[in-house]
Design an enzyme around this catalytic site. Sequence first.
Site, PDB file in Angstrom:
ATOM      1  N   ASP A 113      16.061  -2.338   4.485  1.00 36.67           N
ATOM      2  CA  ASP A 113      15.138  -3.150   3.700  1.00 36.67           C
ATOM      3  C   ASP A 113      14.193  -3.913   4.619  1.00 36.67           C
ATOM      4  O   ASP A 113      14.598  -4.860   5.284  1.00 36.67           O
ATOM      5  CB  ASP A 113      15.964  -4.123   2.839  1.00 36.67           C
ATOM      6  CG  ASP A 113      15.115  -5.027   1.966  1.00 36.67           C
ATOM      7  OD1 ASP A 113      13.891  -4.867   1.937  1.00 36.67           O
ATOM      8  OD2 ASP A 113      15.711  -5.912   1.302  1.00 36.67           O
ATOM      9  N   SER A 276      -5.210  -7.097   2.621  1.00 35.92           N
ATOM     10  CA  SER A 276      -5.387  -5.978   1.686  1.00 35.92           C
ATOM     11  C   SER A 276      -6.412  -6.430   0.647  1.00 35.92           C
ATOM     12  O   SER A 276      -6.061  -6.864  -0.448  1.00 35.92           O
ATOM     13  CB  SER A 276      -4.052  -5.603   1.032  1.00 35.92           C
ATOM     14  OG  SER A 276      -4.164  -4.397   0.300  1.00 35.92           O
TER      15      SER A 276
END
Length: 406
Positions: A113, A276
Amino acid sequence: MLSTLSVIALASTAFALPAPAPAAEVVGSKAFSAAAVHNDNFHRNGTAALLKAYAKYNLTPLEGQFSDAFLAELSAAKITKRQDSSAPAFPSEGVEYLVSTSIGGQKLNLDFDTGSADLWVFSSSLATASKKGHDVYTASSSSTYKALSGYTWSIQYADGSGASGTVGTDTVTIGGTSVKGQAVELATKVSSTFASGQADGLVGLAFSNINTVKPVQQKTFFDNAQPTLNSPLFAAYLPFNANGAYDFGALDSSHYKGSIAYANVDSSGGFWEFASTSYKVGSTTHTLSGNTGIADTGTTLVLMVDSAVNTYYASVSGAQNSNTYGGWVFPCSATLPSLSVRIGSTSYATIPGSLLNFQSIDSSTCYGGLQSVGGGSQNIYGDVFFNAYYGIFDASVPRFGFATIA
């Protein structure tokens, strides 16, 4: 009568921290690959995947976004099958990729993860019901285990799910490299969400500044191993519905094609996070001023701000935001456009429309792999993204790289 210095000395002793963990030692390969085996028992459940992400990041749903039944599940301390037929059941979706990991010579299948920083495992100290269906780590069976007296850890998510327990060190082997003295967090309690899954624990690969061990945070496996690697990086190769791998220390050219694009990472929040600031639906570009993205292999879906999600599904015939299913659904016969997300200053990663058809709910209704992140300006790029791209986590800058998956 005690002197002032004596009182200070006694107070210092009384409040002294537990002994620090010993320094880790790394032996083995300077570059290696660990197989990420596709879990045959994994069943896609978009609603459960969204619930899991909202709980993990403590995301706040927008008003009217979900049904009362969905919100009840989100606020409850479980994600389990409902006993009535008034709303869809929201079972846990499980973990799609598992990596065989040795801890003190004991084999466990763990979830890797990049959105967390704890290495925790199911332990023999758990209740019998919680251990069912899992391989568990038994500290007393390991000659290399050392308890860290006074150390604890706890992961608690917004839905009430979580895990907690004690801490020790042991030799952790992944692929061809062993870290001796790696902090291992032993679960003594796990919620039903984790107990019902297939993973025997988790290897966190985010930055160590979000590790939950107290009173002193511990380094991740990667942070301990990286000084001995050929390059201080790892990469995630997670092809759709197939076996993958995590490559450490070097890239595997058979796992990607074309060139690699990179974006600088802001690690202050503990995540692999980068600018982003725009996206494309098909060939049409839209702006997301001030937005960031997080590359997270521990999240299944792609989650973006509402303006992007609404714009995307406006181009999908018959799509609707279903508060019954807790997310965007559409006719399975619909043609989905590609979604391109800007990563860093110039480069876009394009996710084909076929990968954004996440799940067939029934014969006519499908659940989208792109869903709302709720409020805020952080977008989360999970396994749907990694089904399309080889993701490179380079600690040297740090930076995140991506190339089309082979």
